[in-house]
Write an enzyme that holds these catalytic residues in place. Structure first.
Site, PDB file in Angstrom:
ATOM      1  N   ARG A   1       0.793  -1.239   0.000  1.00 27.64           N
ATOM      2  CA  ARG A   1       0.000   0.000   0.000  1.00 27.64           C
ATOM      3  C   ARG A   1       0.822   1.285   0.000  1.00 27.64           C
ATOM      4  O   ARG A   1       0.256   2.371   0.067  1.00 27.64           O
ATOM      5  CB  ARG A   1      -0.975   0.038   1.189  1.00 27.64           C
ATOM      6  N   ASP A   2       2.143   1.207  -0.113  1.00 27.71           N
ATOM      7  CA  ASP A   2       2.940   2.433  -0.186  1.00 27.71           C
ATOM      8  C   ASP A   2       4.162   2.237  -1.085  1.00 27.71           C
ATOM      9  O   ASP A   2       5.275   2.630  -0.741  1.00 27.71           O
ATOM     10  CB  ASP A   2       3.367   2.888   1.213  1.00 27.71           C
TER      11      ASP A   2
END
Length: 222
Positions: free
Chosen positions: A25-26
């Site tokens: 997610r990053d």
């Protein structure tokens, strides 16, 4: 090609995470660290799984509607508080590839509101205007960065397979006797990847959840 080599390594890392039901997610350039080794000047490590989310098996460790990540590298579903799956990471991989070819972010705004508007409502993210970019990479980025998650590659293995189809297997794969066909999606009869609960055990999952609840209580979060 250096971009192919770096992209493969990122995908290998995500394959490992996704097989355990974990989404980073990053994904962004700052979290893809070059660690030169004697045998590989472009060896990379994918960093910062600190906001990773368990997506298969076991309870969720974040509440619905929470948003995590760096806005200009976040997918439309992330910015709208939706579910994050493997396709979310692959969207960011597409953005990183775009930036490696062009030298600038695909979403190039310092204003948060403008960034969100561009991601959710802006034109498709494409490399069609860059003549030096191979057509295969243009198609790869176009699909990886599709606004609708259902139109993207389903997982890191699928994107890696597409990359190997036209760039060929990496030296590492050849040295290990692995060919491009070996990274195809598992056959239906193949064993499913283990869930997070199966990997670390239900007791450990519950222990971590309890620790998280205690931390939230100390910080005054519900």
């Amino acid at each position: 090609h250096r971009i192919v080599h770096i992209t493969r390594q990122v995908l290998y890392s995500l394959m490992e995470a996704h097989s355990r039901g974990i989404v980073n997610r990053d994904i962004k350039p700052e979290n893809i660290m070059l660690v030169p080794l004697m045998y590989d000047a472009n060896y990379i490590k994918v960093m910062d799984f600190g906001i990773a989310k368990m997506v298969s098996g076991g309870p969720q460790i974040t509440q619905a509607g929470q948003t995590f990540g760096t806005p200009r590298y976040m997918s439309p579903e992330q910015l709208q508080g939706g579910d994050a799956g493997p396709e979310t990471d692959l969207y960011a991989v597409g953005l990183v590839i775009y930036e490696m070819f062009t030298g600038r972010p695909a979403i190039d705004s310092q204003n948060l509101a403008t960034t969100i508007t561009q991601v959710i409502f802006g034109p498709p993210i494409e490399l069609d205007d860059y003549e030096h970019v191979p057509d295969d990479f243009k198609r790869l980025v176009r699909r990886a960065c599709a606004r609708d998650a259902r139109d993207r590659y389903g997982d890191a293995r699928s994107l890696l397979e597409a990359l190997c189809d036209w760039s060929g297997p990496s030296p590492e794969m050849l040295a290990s006797g692995i060919t491009a066909s070996a990274v195809q999606a598992p056959t239906p009869e193949a064993a499913r990847p283990p869930s997070v609960t199966e990997v670390i055990g239900r007791d450990e999952v519950e222990r971590r959840l309890e620790a998280l609840k205690q931390l939230q209580a100390q910080l005054g979060h519900p």
